[in-house]
Enzyme design. Structure first.
Site, PDB file in Angstrom:
ATOM      1  N   ASP A 255       0.827  -1.143  -0.069  1.00 44.41           N
ATOM      2  CA  ASP A 255       0.094   0.035  -0.108  1.00 44.41           C
ATOM      3  C   ASP A 255       0.963   1.289  -0.032  1.00 44.41           C
ATOM      4  OD1 ASP A 255      -2.342  -1.829   0.645  1.00 44.41           O
ATOM      5  OD2 ASP A 255      -1.667  -1.885   2.292  1.00 44.41           O
TER       6      ASP A 255
ATOM      7  N   HIS B 249      -4.738  -3.345   6.602  1.00 40.53           N
ATOM      8  CA  HIS B 249      -4.529  -3.536   5.129  1.00 40.53           C
ATOM      9  C   HIS B 249      -5.695  -3.883   4.747  1.00 40.53           C
ATOM     10  CE1 HIS B 249      -2.907  -5.103   1.379  1.00 40.53           C
ATOM     11  NE2 HIS B 249      -3.431  -6.315   1.674  1.00 40.53           N
TER      12      HIS B 249
HETATM   13  P1  NDP Z   1      -1.300 -15.966  -3.315  1.00 37.80           P
HETATM   14  O1  NDP Z   1       0.101 -16.399  -3.367  1.00 37.80           O
HETATM   15  O2  NDP Z   1      -1.692 -14.917  -4.429  1.00 37.80           O
HETATM   16  O3  NDP Z   1      -1.510 -15.018  -2.133  1.00 37.80           O
HETATM   17  C1  NDP Z   1      -1.448 -15.546  -0.703  1.00 37.80           C
HETATM   18  C2  NDP Z   1      -1.836 -14.671   0.265  1.00 37.80           C
HETATM   19  O4  NDP Z   1      -1.223 -13.418   0.037  1.00 37.80           O
HETATM   20  C3  NDP Z   1      -3.447 -14.472   0.118  1.00 37.80           C
HETATM   21  O5  NDP Z   1      -3.825 -14.532   1.673  1.00 37.80           O
HETATM   22  C4  NDP Z   1      -3.672 -13.116  -0.325  1.00 37.80           C
HETATM   23  O6  NDP Z   1      -4.653 -12.489   0.277  1.00 37.80           O
HETATM   24  C5  NDP Z   1      -2.530 -12.626   0.285  1.00 37.80           C
HETATM   25  N1  NDP Z   1      -1.940 -11.091  -0.272  1.00 37.80           N
HETATM   26  C6  NDP Z   1      -1.730 -10.203   0.509  1.00 37.80           C
HETATM   27  N2  NDP Z   1      -1.493  -8.803  -0.148  1.00 37.80           N
HETATM   28  C7  NDP Z   1      -1.848  -9.278  -1.590  1.00 37.80           C
HETATM   29  C8  NDP Z   1      -1.691  -8.635  -2.897  1.00 37.80           C
HETATM   30  N3  NDP Z   1      -1.426  -7.555  -2.880  1.00 37.80           N
HETATM   31  N4  NDP Z   1      -1.928  -9.325  -4.017  1.00 37.80           N
HETATM   32  C9  NDP Z   1      -2.365 -10.647  -3.846  1.00 37.80           C
HETATM   33  N5  NDP Z   1      -2.508 -11.267  -2.668  1.00 37.80           N
HETATM   34  C10 NDP Z   1      -2.118 -10.669  -1.659  1.00 37.80           C
HETATM   35  O7  NDP Z   1      -2.286 -16.978  -3.135  1.00 37.80           O
HETATM   36  P2  NDP Z   1      -2.207 -18.531  -4.026  1.00 37.80           P
HETATM   37  O8  NDP Z   1      -3.677 -18.950  -3.604  1.00 37.80           O
HETATM   38  O9  NDP Z   1      -1.649 -18.351  -5.061  1.00 37.80           O
HETATM   39  O10 NDP Z   1      -1.323 -19.408  -3.107  1.00 37.80           O
HETATM   40  C11 NDP Z   1      -1.383 -19.488  -1.685  1.00 37.80           C
HETATM   41  C12 NDP Z   1      -0.714 -20.766  -1.281  1.00 37.80           C
HETATM   42  O11 NDP Z   1      -0.696 -20.863   0.284  1.00 37.80           O
HETATM   43  C13 NDP Z   1      -1.317 -22.151  -1.829  1.00 37.80           C
HETATM   44  O12 NDP Z   1      -0.094 -22.832  -2.366  1.00 37.80           O
HETATM   45  C14 NDP Z   1      -1.728 -22.819  -0.542  1.00 37.80           C
HETATM   46  O13 NDP Z   1      -1.537 -24.220  -0.780  1.00 37.80           O
HETATM   47  C15 NDP Z   1      -0.791 -22.309   0.364  1.00 37.80           C
HETATM   48  N6  NDP Z   1      -1.375 -22.279   1.863  1.00 37.80           N
HETATM   49  C16 NDP Z   1      -0.340 -22.724   2.707  1.00 37.80           C
HETATM   50  C17 NDP Z   1      -0.648 -22.917   4.162  1.00 37.80           C
HETATM   51  C18 NDP Z   1       0.617 -23.148   4.905  1.00 37.80           C
HETATM   52  O14 NDP Z   1       1.648 -23.306   4.573  1.00 37.80           O
HETATM   53  N7  NDP Z   1       0.219 -23.780   6.059  1.00 37.80           N
HETATM   54  C19 NDP Z   1      -1.791 -22.534   4.592  1.00 37.80           C
HETATM   55  C20 NDP Z   1      -2.844 -21.956   3.684  1.00 37.80           C
HETATM   56  C21 NDP Z   1      -2.589 -22.030   2.261  1.00 37.80           C
HETATM   57  P3  NDP Z   1      -6.131 -12.336  -0.463  1.00 37.80           P
HETATM   58  O15 NDP Z   1      -6.593 -13.728  -0.666  1.00 37.80           O
HETATM   59  O16 NDP Z   1      -6.692 -11.400   0.026  1.00 37.80           O
HETATM   60  O17 NDP Z   1      -5.795 -11.921  -1.920  1.00 37.80           O
END
Ligand code: NDP
Length: 328
Positions: A159, A187
């Site tokens: 931001d 945020h």
């Molecule tokens: P991303 O990598 O695109 O995003 C991950 C997180 O970052 C989301 O919560 C997203 O929020 C947040 N975020 C913060 N700022 C931003 C921004 N500016 N733009 C986009 N996202 C932002 O998500 P993916 O779905 O591609 O990947 C998530 C991964 O996390 C998956 O591989 C999943 O398996 C993994 N995962 C792992 C866990 C663990 O390690 N224990 C637990 C849960 C998930 P928002 O949703 O609001 O966009």
């Protein structure tokens, strides 16, 4: 050269993870003198994809990359970690209420806080990127009583960077001409990008802009809703710019902010500027010698006060909701 620093990244197989890991491996997170050992955490279904990314990291032959380990167990992933980037979170899906989202994320950030408490290095620094980032950080902090609270931070640097870029564009100056911009609060769409204390080439930024209508109707909503604008244009969420901001946040925390400037970080409030103590809210901070301090003594005008109060009010609601759920 020094011993490798352990960097844990959760959600390593996600979009942000993919944009982040190569930059960490190339030395941009900590600096060009610091070797890193990556510890990747994923949920079991995504471990294979993380292994694929690890193959590509190997193919980068990065001189500073001392090793990569992949886990699906937070206890192992945070063992000995010095820098923890909590990127993986439960995205909001259709029909999901806010309470459901907070509860699902509690199931992720509570065990991660416990694991950090149990096994992380004494100097651990935590950055939460996964949304709702401020409240997820609050949950993790609540379950790590032996870690100093100020080590839990949430990302508002994207931001901040967006606001700097938009302000520079409006004034036709370089981003490096802008200093002392602040993101206050959550945020989320209620965040408040403050230009009243910012400077452009040494001049007050609000005076240089001299356009309250632009500030209220264009600048603030544009910065707050930039994520949606990117999704609309790109057909996917902002991943590379989010990864870039995570790099900036940690780099500055570790290496310090430039003299005469500050950055925005979501950090536990000490009560400064009327923000209730303990809430993780965005503030102007100066970093030095691996720690940070909230900038004191800024003048907050009535307009800023009402915007800050609205965003902090939302953080209070989120805290109350996770308190009710027994997550903090
Ligand atoms: P991303 O990598 O695109 O995003 C991950 C997180 O970052 C989301 O919560 C997203 O929020 C947040 N975020 C913060 N700022 C931003 C921004 N500016 N733009 C986009 N996202 C932002 O998500 P993916 O779905 O591609 O990947 C998530 C991964 O996390 C998956 O591989 C999943 O398996 C993994 N995962 C792992 C866990 C663990 O390690 N224990 C637990 C849960 C998930 P928002 O949703 O609001 O966009």
């Amino acid at each position: 050269t020094q011993a490798p620093v352990n960097v844990t990244v959760t959600g390593a197989a996600g979009q942000i993870g993919y944009a982040l890991l190569f930059r960490i491996a190339s030395g941009q997170l900590l600096g060009q003198d610091t070797p890193v050992r990556l510890r990747l955490l994923e949920i079991p279904q995504a471990v294979k994809a993380a292994e694929g990314t690890a193959l590509e990291l190997e193919d980068g032959a990065f001189p500073l990359l001392a090793g990569i380990d992949i886990f699906d167990d937070p206890k192992q992933a945070f063992e000995g970690t010095n820098v923890a980037l909590l990127v993986g979170a439960r995205p909001r899906t259709k029909g999901m209420e806010r309470g459901d989202l907070l509860e699902a994320n509690g199931g992720i950030f509570k065990p991660q806080g416990e694991a950090i408490n149990a096994g992380a290095a004494d100097d651990v620094k935590v950055l939460v990127v996964g949304n709702p980032a401020n409240t997820n950080a609050l949950i993790a902090k609540a379950h790590a009583p032996d870690v100093p609270a100020e080590r839990f931070t949430a990302m508002t640097r994207l931001d901040h960077n967006r606001a700097v870029a938009q302000l520079a564009k409006k004034l036709g100056v370089a981003v490096t001409d802008i200093r002392k911009l602040t993101i206050w609060g959550n945020h989320s769409a209620t965040q408040y990008p403050d230009i009243f204390n910012a400077e452009v080439k040494g001049q007050n930024a609000a005076e240089a802009v001299n356009d309250q209508a632009w500030l209220e109707n264009e600048f603030i909503p544009r910065v707050a809703k930039r994520g949606a604008e990117i999704i609309e244009a790109r057909g996917a969420s902002s991943a590379a710019s989010a990864a870039n901001a995570a790099i900036d946040h940690v780099y500055d925390w570790v290496n310090g902010t430039p003299e005469g400037d500050w950055v925005s970080m979501g950090v536990p409030s000490d009560g400064s500027y009327g923000v209730p103590e303990g809430l993780i809210s965005s503030f102007p901070v100066v970093c030095k010698n691996g720690s940070y301090e909230i900038v004191q003594g800024l003048e907050i005008n009535d307009f800023s006060r009402s915007r800050i109060d609205a965003s902090v009010g939302e953080l209070v609601e989120e805290r109350d909701a996770v308190t009710k759920l027994g997550l903090v």
